[in-house]
Design an enzyme around this catalytic site. Structure first.
Site, mmCIF file in Angstrom:
data_model
loop_
_atom_site.group_PDB
_atom_site.id
_atom_site.type_symbol
_atom_site.label_atom_id
_atom_site.label_comp_id
_atom_site.label_asym_id
_atom_site.label_seq_id
_atom_site.Cartn_x
_atom_site.Cartn_y
_atom_site.Cartn_z
ATOM 1 N N LYS A 151 11.041 2.431 -0.211
ATOM 2 C CA LYS A 151 10.951 1.713 -0.712
ATOM 3 C C LYS A 151 12.089 1.828 -2.283
ATOM 4 O O LYS A 151 12.081 2.936 -2.289
ATOM 5 C CB LYS A 151 9.209 1.118 -1.126
ATOM 6 C CG LYS A 151 8.807 2.433 -1.890
ATOM 7 C CD LYS A 151 7.268 2.361 -2.137
ATOM 8 C CE LYS A 151 7.177 1.669 -3.800
ATOM 9 N NZ LYS A 151 6.870 2.821 -4.684
ATOM 10 N N HIS A 181 4.078 5.596 1.596
ATOM 11 C CA HIS A 181 4.020 7.216 1.959
ATOM 12 C C HIS A 181 2.818 7.669 1.895
ATOM 13 O O HIS A 181 1.440 8.092 2.202
ATOM 14 C CB HIS A 181 4.299 8.402 1.093
ATOM 15 C CG HIS A 181 4.152 8.432 -0.633
ATOM 16 N ND1 HIS A 181 4.774 7.131 -1.333
ATOM 17 C CD2 HIS A 181 2.833 8.964 -0.846
ATOM 18 C CE1 HIS A 181 3.959 8.025 -3.045
ATOM 19 N NE2 HIS A 181 3.137 8.172 -2.800
ATOM 20 N N LYS A 185 -1.413 9.268 4.057
ATOM 21 C CA LYS A 185 -2.069 10.405 3.489
ATOM 22 C C LYS A 185 -3.530 10.627 4.125
ATOM 23 O O LYS A 185 -3.848 9.786 4.818
ATOM 24 C CB LYS A 185 -2.796 9.554 1.780
ATOM 25 C CG LYS A 185 -1.702 9.925 1.208
ATOM 26 C CD LYS A 185 -2.094 9.128 -0.098
ATOM 27 C CE LYS A 185 -0.711 9.268 -1.209
ATOM 28 N NZ LYS A 185 -0.873 10.399 -2.474
ATOM 29 N N GLU A 219 -2.197 6.717 -12.584
ATOM 30 C CA GLU A 219 -1.549 8.288 -12.749
ATOM 31 C C GLU A 219 -1.685 9.080 -13.990
ATOM 32 O O GLU A 219 -1.436 8.268 -15.341
ATOM 33 C CB GLU A 219 -0.605 7.870 -12.378
ATOM 34 C CG GLU A 219 0.013 6.961 -10.935
ATOM 35 C CD GLU A 219 1.879 7.102 -10.979
ATOM 36 O OE1 GLU A 219 1.695 8.504 -9.992
ATOM 37 O OE2 GLU A 219 2.003 5.791 -10.684
ATOM 38 N N HIS A 243 1.346 0.151 -1.837
ATOM 39 C CA HIS A 243 0.268 0.891 -2.075
ATOM 40 C C HIS A 243 -1.001 0.234 -1.953
ATOM 41 O O HIS A 243 -1.557 0.658 -0.509
ATOM 42 C CB HIS A 243 0.709 2.475 -2.924
ATOM 43 C CG HIS A 243 1.898 2.778 -2.550
ATOM 44 N ND1 HIS A 243 2.782 2.811 -1.797
ATOM 45 C CD2 HIS A 243 2.322 3.786 -3.941
ATOM 46 C CE1 HIS A 243 3.965 3.893 -1.989
ATOM 47 N NE2 HIS A 243 3.744 4.233 -3.413
ATOM 48 N N LYS A 343 -0.018 3.785 -15.092
ATOM 49 C CA LYS A 343 0.819 5.376 -15.087
ATOM 50 C C LYS A 343 -0.100 5.237 -17.252
ATOM 51 O O LYS A 343 -0.659 4.965 -17.427
ATOM 52 C CB LYS A 343 2.650 4.973 -15.385
ATOM 53 C CG LYS A 343 3.124 4.454 -14.152
ATOM 54 C CD LYS A 343 4.625 5.536 -14.097
ATOM 55 C CE LYS A 343 5.303 5.404 -12.457
ATOM 56 N NZ LYS A 343 4.683 6.369 -11.556
HETATM 57 C C1 BG6 Z 1 5.673 5.947 -5.329
HETATM 58 C C2 BG6 Z 1 5.947 5.654 -6.897
HETATM 59 O O1 BG6 Z 1 5.824 4.840 -4.373
HETATM 60 O O2 BG6 Z 1 4.541 6.528 -5.501
HETATM 61 C C3 BG6 Z 1 5.860 6.012 -8.387
HETATM 62 O O3 BG6 Z 1 7.121 4.954 -6.990
HETATM 63 C C4 BG6 Z 1 4.559 6.387 -8.453
HETATM 64 O O4 BG6 Z 1 5.886 5.434 -8.985
HETATM 65 C C5 BG6 Z 1 3.699 7.300 -6.165
HETATM 66 O O5 BG6 Z 1 4.681 7.884 -9.341
HETATM 67 C C6 BG6 Z 1 3.027 7.960 -6.802
HETATM 68 O O6 BG6 Z 1 2.673 8.542 -5.475
HETATM 69 P P1 BG6 Z 1 1.384 9.881 -4.979
HETATM 70 O O7 BG6 Z 1 1.223 10.190 -4.060
HETATM 71 O O8 BG6 Z 1 2.001 10.796 -6.111
HETATM 72 O O9 BG6 Z 1 -0.027 8.662 -5.645
#
Ligand code: BG6
Length: 491
Positions: A151, A181, A185, A219, A243, A343
């Site tokens: 992505k 991703h 998980k 986050e 996601h 964020k």
């Molecule tokens: C990514 C985003 O796909 O996922 C990021 O581009 C984000 O901005 C990240 O921080 C979060 O992934 P995880 O696995 O840390 O929750």
């Protein structure tokens, strides 16, 4: 859309080619994940990993780079000198300008004869079509080859379609692995087992027994050094379109007939297509855009988004989104689905909360609780599943108190829990498509998201400020309160 059956596990040897091989993703995620797969003997013995970049490096320079940059992303307890040395032996570096066809003949010469090929495109999507055309021109794509697309897959529906068309000219759908991703998980995969490997939830997994669903991906980090990418993207495109909607699909889909990739993806697609499109009035009422202002994060002062390095003055990019969605089908009729991501929020916390219906009537007059049962699926930082129930407080009288049935997945299993990228890379190597997005899923997700982004443009409002280290703008709580709910924010 129907793609053919999953490919059988590839025969050896294997060449894994990473475009963008010295980039951030490769350093932070891909090479560490491949090291872990190597350590646990999950790479076919004759696997070579070719990192591609524009630097005119020799292999030794690349290996020195990996020693310096990648080692720090591997946990100490997983590091052994012997495994690291044999992992480095697998690495190669090829200097390739992805826009230059002749460079692909250099690449061809570096690959093992008769090998299976996996091409991982960890580059800007604008390079995808050129890379595919040049791979094709150098005779590097056969029916066993696979391509992994990172992505962002598009900026809107039209650009996503364009990427799919471009890549589709050179690779069949069953050769294309669109990575999200979150689908790698452990707890996300476990959610399918919770729903379809147990009998007790399914009869209740619907309206009117479920009152609402909340999905939060919060986050604690800010935009960091990614201003260039993030400011043109925002939280909706970066997190919700992919996601959060993928999580929603797994929560809301009908039982698939099998784990066959198309069986699972057909059901996810139906969810995406059942999302009620938002009108302008819905966008104005049921969505909240936020942007963090100065505050604190993990005890340290944190600057606001507009003060972060390289963010254009007055940027109106959102770093927070909350919204209320509806799924137009029998199972989910009238069940509000709340999505939230941001964020610089109060904590790194990703969680799915299934709020069950209120008691229709209570005989326990001393108990103030109406809303009593809640299933909480925590994805990170720790992984657990809790069912909130009511129990009688010890002593005389009939006073109720909430208690949790706790499924702590980290202590229930002693096995190592692989990182998402490691698991997904092994899936790619084995040709397993179940946890990757199909073309029509990606486009359906964009079809739902795009009118919201367009609606925001028309409304032309600035994102609402929220203090770094908080749970987002007040409007996000108001969105829930209107439905008689509130965000679950326990740590
Ligand atoms: C990514 C985003 O796909 O996922 C990021 O581009 C984000 O901005 C990240 O921080 C979060 O992934 P995880 O696995 O840390 O929750």
């Amino acid at each position: 859309m129907n793609t053919s059956k999953p490919r059988p596990a590839p025969s050896e040897p294997l060449d894994l080619v990473i475009f963008g091989g010295v980039g951030d993703l490769s350093v932070r995620k891909l090479l560490p994940a491949l090291y872990m797969a190597h350590l646990h003997n999950n790479l076919p013995p004759a696997t070579r990993i070719h990192a591609l970049g524009r630097q005119a490096w020799e292999r030794t320079e690349f290996v020195a780079f990996v020693q310096e940059k990648v080692r720090g992303f591997i946990e100490n307890k997983a590091f052994t000198d012997a495994a690291w040395a044999s992992f480095l032996d697998r690495l190669n570096y090829v200097s390739v300008d992805a826009t230059q066809a002749p460079d692909f003949h250099t690449l061809a010469a570096a690959l093992q004869s008769g090998s299976d090929r996996v091409y991982y495109l960890a580059t800007a999507p604008s390079l995808f079509v050129g890379i595919c055309a040049n791979l094709h021109g150098a005779g590097l794509i056969d029916e066993r080859a696979r391509v992994v697309l990172e992505k962002p897959l598009g900026h809107d529906l039209a650009s996503a379609r364009q990427i799919n068309d471009d890549v589709g000219r050179y690779f069949q759908e069953q050769q294309i692995f669109r990575i999200d991703h979150y689908l790698g998980k452990e707890t996300v995969q476990n959610l399918m087992v919770l729903r379809f490997g147990n009998t007790i939830f399914e009869p209740l997994w619907r309206s009117p027994y479920i009152k609402s669903v909340q999905i939060t991906v919060a986050e604690a980090v800010g935009v960091g050094s990614r201003a260039g990418f993030y400011d043109g993207t925002g939280a909706m495109r970066d997190m919700v379109q992919n996601h959060l909607l993928q999580l929603l699909c797994i929560v809301a889909m009908e039982p698939p007939v099998s784990l066959d990739p198309d069986a699972v993806r057909d059901e996810k697609l139906k969810v995406l297509r059942s999302l009620r499109p938002m009108t302008m009035a819905d966008v104005a009422r049921d969505t909240v855009r936020g942007q963090y202002s100065a505050g604190a994060s993990n005890g340290d002062a944190a600057v606001g988004y507009l003060q972060e390095a390289n963010i254009p003055e007055g940027s109106a990019t959102e770093t927070f989104v909350a919204l209320k969605a509806h799924i137009n089908n029998w199972r989910w009729a009238n069940v509000p689905i709340f999505l939230r991501t941001g964020k610089r929020m109060a904590a790194r916390q990703s969680e799915i909360v299934i709020e069950f219906a209120d008691l229709p009537f209570t005989i326990f007059q001393d108990s103030p609780h109406k809303s009593v049962n809640r299933l909480m699926i925590r994805l990170q930082p720790e992984e657990h599943i809790q069912l909130h129930m009511m129990a009688k407080e010890p002593g005389s009288g009939m006073k109720l108190r909430p208690v949790n049935l706790n499924l702590d997945l980290e202590t229930a299993f002693s096995e190592r829990r692989a990182e998402a990228y490691e698991r997904l890379l092994i899936d790619v190597i084995k040709g397993r498509l179940t946890h990757f997005m199909r073309r029509d899923e990606l486009e359906a997700a964009w079809s739902w998201v795009e009118p919201i982004i367009n609606g925001w443009q028309q409304l032309n409002e600035k994102p609402k400020a929220y203090t770094a280290g908080s749970w987002g703008p007040a409007a996000s709580s108001a969105l829930m309160a209107r439905e008689g709910s509130s965000w679950v924010e326990e740590s």
